[in-house]
Design a protein around this motif. Structure first.
Motif, PDB file in Angstrom:
ATOM      1  N   ASP A   1     -36.285  15.497 -55.386  1.00 23.69           N
ATOM      2  CA  ASP A   1     -37.057  15.385 -54.332  1.00 23.69           C
ATOM      3  C   ASP A   1     -36.883  14.611 -53.060  1.00 23.69           C
ATOM      4  N   TYR A   2     -36.414  13.514 -53.399  1.00 22.96           N
ATOM      5  CA  TYR A   2     -35.919  12.391 -52.386  1.00 22.96           C
ATOM      6  C   TYR A   2     -35.022  12.815 -51.689  1.00 22.96           C
ATOM      7  N   LEU A   3     -33.932  13.411 -52.013  1.00 25.13           N
ATOM      8  CA  LEU A   3     -32.646  13.745 -51.341  1.00 25.13           C
ATOM      9  C   LEU A   3     -32.916  15.066 -50.545  1.00 25.13           C
ATOM     10  N   ILE A   4     -33.823  15.692 -50.842  1.00 21.94           N
ATOM     11  CA  ILE A   4     -34.381  16.941 -50.319  1.00 21.94           C
ATOM     12  C   ILE A   4     -35.227  16.529 -49.077  1.00 21.94           C
ATOM     13  N   ASN A   5     -35.983  15.744 -49.234  1.00 22.46           N
ATOM     14  CA  ASN A   5     -36.788  15.290 -48.094  1.00 22.46           C
ATOM     15  C   ASN A   5     -36.271  14.278 -47.101  1.00 22.46           C
ATOM     16  N   HIS A   6     -35.321  13.401 -47.500  1.00 22.63           N
ATOM     17  CA  HIS A   6     -34.842  12.286 -46.680  1.00 22.63           C
ATOM     18  C   HIS A   6     -33.140  12.644 -46.168  1.00 22.63           C
ATOM     19  N   HIS A   7     -33.449  13.034 -44.878  1.00 19.22           N
ATOM     20  CA  HIS A   7     -32.100  13.417 -44.174  1.00 19.22           C
ATOM     21  C   HIS A   7     -31.313  12.124 -43.782  1.00 19.22           C
ATOM     22  N   THR A   8     -31.538  11.142 -44.372  1.00 16.17           N
ATOM     23  CA  THR A   8     -30.854   9.694 -43.884  1.00 16.17           C
ATOM     24  C   THR A   8     -29.440   9.458 -44.525  1.00 16.17           C
TER      25      THR A   8
ATOM     26  N   ILE B   1     -24.831   8.962 -39.594  1.00 21.81           N
ATOM     27  CA  ILE B   1     -24.376  10.394 -40.033  1.00 21.81           C
ATOM     28  C   ILE B   1     -25.680  11.215 -39.616  1.00 21.81           C
ATOM     29  N   THR B   2     -25.368  12.485 -38.958  1.00 21.79           N
ATOM     30  CA  THR B   2     -26.465  13.277 -38.463  1.00 21.79           C
ATOM     31  C   THR B   2     -26.028  14.691 -38.844  1.00 21.79           C
ATOM     32  N   ASP B   3     -27.310  15.315 -39.357  1.00 24.28           N
ATOM     33  CA  ASP B   3     -26.958  16.696 -39.714  1.00 24.28           C
ATOM     34  C   ASP B   3     -27.164  17.523 -38.653  1.00 24.28           C
ATOM     35  N   VAL B   4     -26.109  18.584 -38.449  1.00 29.16           N
ATOM     36  CA  VAL B   4     -26.243  19.653 -37.452  1.00 29.16           C
ATOM     37  C   VAL B   4     -26.193  21.003 -38.153  1.00 29.16           C
ATOM     38  N   PHE B   5     -27.317  21.580 -37.821  1.00 33.23           N
ATOM     39  CA  PHE B   5     -27.570  22.998 -38.315  1.00 33.23           C
ATOM     40  C   PHE B   5     -27.347  24.048 -37.165  1.00 33.23           C
TER      41      PHE B   5
END
Length: 153
Positions: free
Chosen positions: A29-36, A102-106
């Protein structure tokens, strides 16, 4: 959306007869909800006061399990540390060469791009491509400001 991702990930783990302990569910749950893109140490520090019977070993072993089932990917940071990212929705990463952020790019075209890269790689090298992790490097907006780099965005 996070709840659906959580349920999908739990279904995958159940299908593989993975024991779903409270600690594993909390880390997922932590990994799904934290995009850090946290490290194991960051995950442990954030959860140690909230979760009974959690240790660094529990976090390491859980993360390894999630990586083995392709729920989480490892990201090597510029400082030599390893960070983790829930990969339920395919995306690529941009990494700041100055601060390591690090930033996610969708992007809707990401799946097509990775398929084309995999096909091209197979054609040119005869490798059986089993996965990919695309990273773009540059300077984040904060570092650009700190370095007084004026770029038109």
């Amino acid at each position: 959306m996070a709840e659906a991702e959580f349920d999908r990930a739990l279904d995958l783990l159940r299908k593989h007869k993975v024991r779903l302990t409270p600690q594993r569910k909390t880390i997922l749950d932590y990994l799904i909800n934290h995009h850090t893109h946290p490290s194991v140490e960051m995950i442990y520090a954030d959860l140690k006061d909230q979760v009974d019977n959690i240790s660094m070993a529990t976090v390491y072993n859980t993360i390894k399990l999630f990586v083995d089932y392709n729920l989480v990917i490892e990201l090597k940071n510029g400082d030599g540390s390893t960070h983790y990212d829930y990969f339920g929705r395919p995306h690529y990463h941009v990494v700041c060469d100055s601060c390591g952020k690090i930033t996610d790019v969708f992007d809707e075209h990401f799946s097509e791009i990775t398929k084309e890269l995999s096909a091209m790689t197979r054609e040119k090298t005869h490798y059986l491509v089993t996965g990919s992790n695309i990273e773009i490097h540059g300077l984040c907006p904060d570092c650009q400001r700190k370095l007084h780099l004026n770029q038109t965005l």
